[in-house]
Design an enzyme around this catalytic site. Structure first.
Site, mmCIF file in Angstrom:
data_model
loop_
_atom_site.group_PDB
_atom_site.id
_atom_site.type_symbol
_atom_site.label_atom_id
_atom_site.label_comp_id
_atom_site.label_asym_id
_atom_site.label_seq_id
_atom_site.Cartn_x
_atom_site.Cartn_y
_atom_site.Cartn_z
ATOM 1 C CG ASP A 141 -0.242 41.519 -8.485
ATOM 2 O OD1 ASP A 141 -0.649 40.702 -9.329
ATOM 3 O OD2 ASP A 141 -0.335 42.753 -8.609
ATOM 4 C CB SER B 41 -14.407 30.754 -17.651
ATOM 5 O OG SER B 41 -15.652 31.319 -18.015
ATOM 6 C CE1 TYR C 262 -12.696 36.033 -16.596
ATOM 7 C CE2 TYR C 262 -14.219 35.027 -18.150
ATOM 8 C CZ TYR C 262 -13.627 35.063 -16.902
ATOM 9 O OH TYR C 262 -13.960 34.109 -15.956
ATOM 10 C CE LYS D 104 -10.834 32.712 -16.475
ATOM 11 N NZ LYS D 104 -10.145 32.125 -15.301
HETATM 12 N N1 LIG Z 1 -17.840 34.110 -10.805
HETATM 13 C C1 LIG Z 1 -18.074 33.537 -11.987
HETATM 14 O O1 LIG Z 1 -19.206 33.583 -12.510
HETATM 15 C C2 LIG Z 1 -16.978 32.770 -12.687
HETATM 16 C C3 LIG Z 1 -17.337 31.996 -13.784
HETATM 17 C C4 LIG Z 1 -16.345 31.286 -14.461
HETATM 18 C C5 LIG Z 1 -15.030 31.339 -14.032
HETATM 19 N N2 LIG Z 1 -14.713 32.102 -12.948
HETATM 20 C C6 LIG Z 1 -13.309 32.136 -12.547
HETATM 21 O O2 LIG Z 1 -13.193 31.815 -11.186
HETATM 22 C C7 LIG Z 1 -12.018 32.402 -10.648
HETATM 23 C C8 LIG Z 1 -12.360 33.102 -9.345
HETATM 24 O O3 LIG Z 1 -13.282 34.132 -9.592
HETATM 25 P P1 LIG Z 1 -14.390 34.596 -8.531
HETATM 26 O O4 LIG Z 1 -15.689 34.568 -9.249
HETATM 27 O O5 LIG Z 1 -14.247 33.865 -7.257
HETATM 28 O O6 LIG Z 1 -13.980 36.145 -8.414
HETATM 29 P P2 LIG Z 1 -13.784 37.123 -7.161
HETATM 30 O O7 LIG Z 1 -14.792 36.836 -6.101
HETATM 31 O O8 LIG Z 1 -13.735 38.464 -7.758
HETATM 32 O O9 LIG Z 1 -12.358 36.698 -6.602
HETATM 33 C C9 LIG Z 1 -11.222 36.885 -7.384
HETATM 34 C C10 LIG Z 1 -10.009 36.485 -6.563
HETATM 35 O O10 LIG Z 1 -8.861 36.637 -7.419
HETATM 36 C C11 LIG Z 1 -7.899 37.397 -6.719
HETATM 37 N N3 LIG Z 1 -7.044 38.150 -7.622
HETATM 38 C C12 LIG Z 1 -7.410 39.021 -8.603
HETATM 39 N N4 LIG Z 1 -6.319 39.545 -9.179
HETATM 40 C C13 LIG Z 1 -5.252 38.988 -8.546
HETATM 41 C C14 LIG Z 1 -3.851 39.121 -8.688
HETATM 42 N N5 LIG Z 1 -3.295 39.947 -9.610
HETATM 43 N N6 LIG Z 1 -3.042 38.413 -7.877
HETATM 44 C C15 LIG Z 1 -3.584 37.578 -6.951
HETATM 45 N N7 LIG Z 1 -4.885 37.404 -6.769
HETATM 46 C C16 LIG Z 1 -5.714 38.102 -7.563
HETATM 47 C C17 LIG Z 1 -8.674 38.297 -5.768
HETATM 48 O O11 LIG Z 1 -7.843 38.616 -4.646
HETATM 49 P P3 LIG Z 1 -7.173 40.029 -4.339
HETATM 50 O O12 LIG Z 1 -8.041 41.088 -4.963
HETATM 51 O O13 LIG Z 1 -7.148 40.074 -2.844
HETATM 52 O O14 LIG Z 1 -5.815 39.930 -4.922
HETATM 53 C C18 LIG Z 1 -9.800 37.369 -5.355
HETATM 54 O O15 LIG Z 1 -9.412 36.576 -4.266
HETATM 55 C C19 LIG Z 1 -11.489 33.347 -11.729
HETATM 56 O O16 LIG Z 1 -10.411 32.749 -12.415
HETATM 57 C C20 LIG Z 1 -12.680 33.504 -12.655
HETATM 58 O O17 LIG Z 1 -12.288 33.827 -13.975
HETATM 59 C C21 LIG Z 1 -15.651 32.814 -12.263
#
Ligand SMILES: NC(=O)c1ccc[n+]([C@@H]2O[C@H](COP(=O)([O-])OP(=O)(O)OC[C@H]3O[C@@H](n4cnc5c(N)ncnc54)[C@H](OP(=O)(O)O)[C@@H]3O)[C@@H](O)[C@H]2O)c1
Length: 243
Positions: free
Chosen positions: A62, A147, A162, A166
């Protein structure tokens, strides 16, 4: 990518979305990947998707918990020799209002978890990775998954803290680059700022990129020559409107 074959990449938030795609892409490029997540069992399932010469290890971590971060990087040091690449990807977005002014207030614990995961965890993982690179005199690469909301504040109020976390990633990435340059280090720092990506965080199926598109950006940043650093990469679907 040849110079990264056999090197060790730590990917945080590896159990889903962008992190999961990144683990597979880096293993297919020949790296030994350590995927950190709370749901480590989901990281183990990625092993069957590897078609290249690399490998994926899972480690429960975590990133919002300091002891977990220290323990995970100590394991990488002992079991695999150290961290050569760090992809700071773990992140959470918990919709809701920050204050009593709105009618869907989120609780204090949720707000703290967004701050601690998206920023505190990223800073702590970075310190561990840079320490590992420095002690081995290795010019590695830190990649922060930022982001577009780290550069503009979205009008939708559900983004609450959020966007602040970022923006902090944007500032920290720049500060880290300056510090490393000041100290004559050749460790690279890249901030990748996606728009909408189809994951559990954003389910916009019409205007979103795929997680694999962001994994491709990571491979692209890594594949630049040693003297070239992509410090910021904004990426979104051609269909997405600009903020
Ligand atoms: N999706 C979008 O549109 C978007 C856009 C811009 C930026 N992002 C960024 O991209 C990154 C990945 O997001 P995603 O879209 O792939 O989201 P996601 O599918 O919800 O995946 C999030 C990942 O983060 C992990 N996580 C969350 N809290 C955690 C913690 N305390 N310790 C360790 N791992 C943790 C989760 O794993 P566990 O729950 O198993 O721990 C999961 O593997 C993030 O930083 C997000 O802000 C996403």
């Amino acid at each position: 990518m040849d110079r990264w074959v056999g090197k060790v990449a730590v990917v945080t938030g590896a159990s889903a979305g962008i992190g999961a795609s990144t683990c597979v892409a880096l293993a297919n490029a020949g790296l030994t990947v350590v995927g950190l997540a709370r749901r480590a069992e989901l990281v183990d399932r990625l092993k069957e998707k590897i078609t290249g010469s690399g490998a994926i290890h899972s480690k429960r971590c975590d990133v919002s918990k300091y002891e977990d971060v220290v323990g995970a990087f100590a394991w990488v040091e002992q079991a695999l020799g150290g961290t050569d690449v760090l992809v700071n990807n773990a992140g959470v977005l918990i919709p809701g209002h920050i204050t009593d002014v709105g009618d869907s207030k989120i609780d204090d614990a949720s707000i703290l978890s967004v701050i601690d995961t998206n920023f505190k965890g990223l800073v702590m993982c970075t310190r561990q990775a840079v320490a590992s690179m420095k002690i081995r005199n290795f010019d590695g690469h830190i990649i922060n998954i930022n982001s577009l909301a780290g550069h503009y504040v979205p009008f939708d109020s559900c983004f609450n803290v959020y966007s602040g976390t970022k923006h902090a990633v944007t500032a920290f990435s720049a500060a880290l680059l300056n510090e490393l340059a000041d100290c004559h280090s050749r460790i690279k720092v890249t901030s990748i700022s996606p728009g909408k990506v189809r994951t559990s965080m954003s389910r916009d199926t019409e205007r979103g990129l795929e997680p694999a598109d962001i994994a491709d950006c990571i491979v692209y940043a890594l594949s630049t020559p040693p003297n070239v650093n992509i410090y910021e990469l904004g990426v979104c679907s051609v269909a997405e409107k600009k903020l």
